[in-house]
Design an enzyme around this catalytic site. Structure first.
Site, PDB file in Angstrom:
ATOM      1  N   ASN A 109      34.983  32.368-105.157  1.00 54.64           N
ATOM      2  CA  ASN A 109      34.547  33.703-104.951  1.00 54.64           C
ATOM      3  C   ASN A 109      35.606  34.632-104.440  1.00 54.64           C
ATOM      4  O   ASN A 109      36.569  33.713-104.041  1.00 54.64           O
ATOM      5  CB  ASN A 109      33.272  33.995-104.366  1.00 54.64           C
ATOM      6  CG  ASN A 109      33.254  33.749-102.963  1.00 54.64           C
ATOM      7  OD1 ASN A 109      33.848  34.199-102.105  1.00 54.64           O
ATOM      8  ND2 ASN A 109      32.456  32.517-102.559  1.00 54.64           N
ATOM      9  N   ARG A 110      35.406  35.847-104.344  1.00 55.08           N
ATOM     10  CA  ARG A 110      36.761  36.786-103.917  1.00 55.08           C
ATOM     11  C   ARG A 110      36.816  36.653-102.419  1.00 55.08           C
ATOM     12  O   ARG A 110      37.576  37.839-102.055  1.00 55.08           O
ATOM     13  CB  ARG A 110      36.521  38.094-104.657  1.00 55.08           C
ATOM     14  CG  ARG A 110      36.888  37.961-105.989  1.00 55.08           C
ATOM     15  CD  ARG A 110      36.857  39.319-106.813  1.00 55.08           C
ATOM     16  NE  ARG A 110      37.569  40.025-106.216  1.00 55.08           N
ATOM     17  CZ  ARG A 110      37.562  41.521-106.454  1.00 55.08           C
ATOM     18  NH1 ARG A 110      36.491  42.017-106.936  1.00 55.08           N
ATOM     19  NH2 ARG A 110      38.281  42.318-105.749  1.00 55.08           N
TER      20      ARG A 110
END
Ligand code: CTP
Length: 224
Positions: free
Chosen positions: A27-28
């Site tokens: 994820n970011r």
């Protein structure tokens, strides 16, 4: 040194759930909020353990750093680190699902149009780790911010939740600023203006300190 003698465990970064030896689901999360919290707690005199998923950030000095990759490893590391701890702050973005099977060899491209991965739920560290520490969660939401954050606070037995609207400009992943609301067990909401992640960290720790002081007072009163 307002947090002297306190042991605070902070988590940071985004977990990686392996698909095969070279690929993962990620994820970011940049880890910036968790690292800012760990550094701010250290500056207030706390003994800090930072359990971190991979990030590009360098190790902060004066902090014990434990590196993990997956959600399963996160739970194991936090379980160990929180034994006897005073506070757990879960700023990490932990994957909710992991591949059911991790391929032993790199998956080759087959003929045909697609590939289906079967995913299973990961353990929920914040909800499942036992201990009598002050428990702080984070909620990064793209809609119904306060409703979702309140529900998570209750479900995960937290004392405080830090909710941020990731659709707001200059807030959320990768940037150095954050716009958050602090929600406590009594349902009180404190909407903070846009500020640096370091400033957000100190605001969160102000509340953590209040919660720790309240506990000390309750213990004293109970013991009299
Ligand atoms: N968290 C955790 N373990 C998980 C998922 C989340 O410990 N497997 C923690 C996060 O570190 C965060 C809080 O729980 O402090 C809320 O995370 P979030 O992803 O917003 O909550 P979920 O329960 O996963 O809900 P959803 O993804 O459906 O919004």
């Amino acid at each position: 040194m307002s947090l002297a003698d306190k042991h605070i465990v902070v988590t940071a970064g985004g977990t990686r759930e392996a698909i095969d030896p070279v690929r993962y689901i990620g994820n970011r999360s940049s880890g910036k909020m968790g690292y800012a919290l760990a550094e701010a707690a250290r500056d207030r005199g706390a003994e800090v353990t930072l359990v971190t998923a991979p990030t590009t950030l360098s190790d902060p000095s004066g902090i014990e750093v434990i590196r993990i990759e997956s959600a399963v490893q996160m739970k194991a590391a936090v379980t160990e680190a929180t034994s006897g701890a005073d506070v757990l702050i879960m700023a990490a973005a932990v994957a909710d699902y992991q591949p059911k099977k991790v391929a032993g060899q790199k998956i080759k491209k087959e003929t045909g149009d697609g590939l289906t991965l079967e995913l299973i739920k990961t353990p929920d560290t914040l909800a499942e780790v036992e201990g009598n520490f002050v428990r702080v969660g984070f909620a990064a939401e793209s809609q119904d911010l306060l409703v979702n954050a309140r529900a998570k606070l209750q479900k995960k037995r937290c004392d405080l939740f830090v909710a941020n609207d990731i659709t707001a400009p200059d807030s959320g992943f990768e940037v150095d600023t954050n716009k958050v609301s602090l929600i406590d067990k009594d349902g009180q909401v404190d909407d903070l203006p846009l500020m640096s992640k370091r400033e957000v960290a100190h605001k969160v720790l102000d509340r953590v300190e209040e919660l720790l002081n309240k506990r000390t007072k309750e213990k004293k009163d109970g013991g009299q």
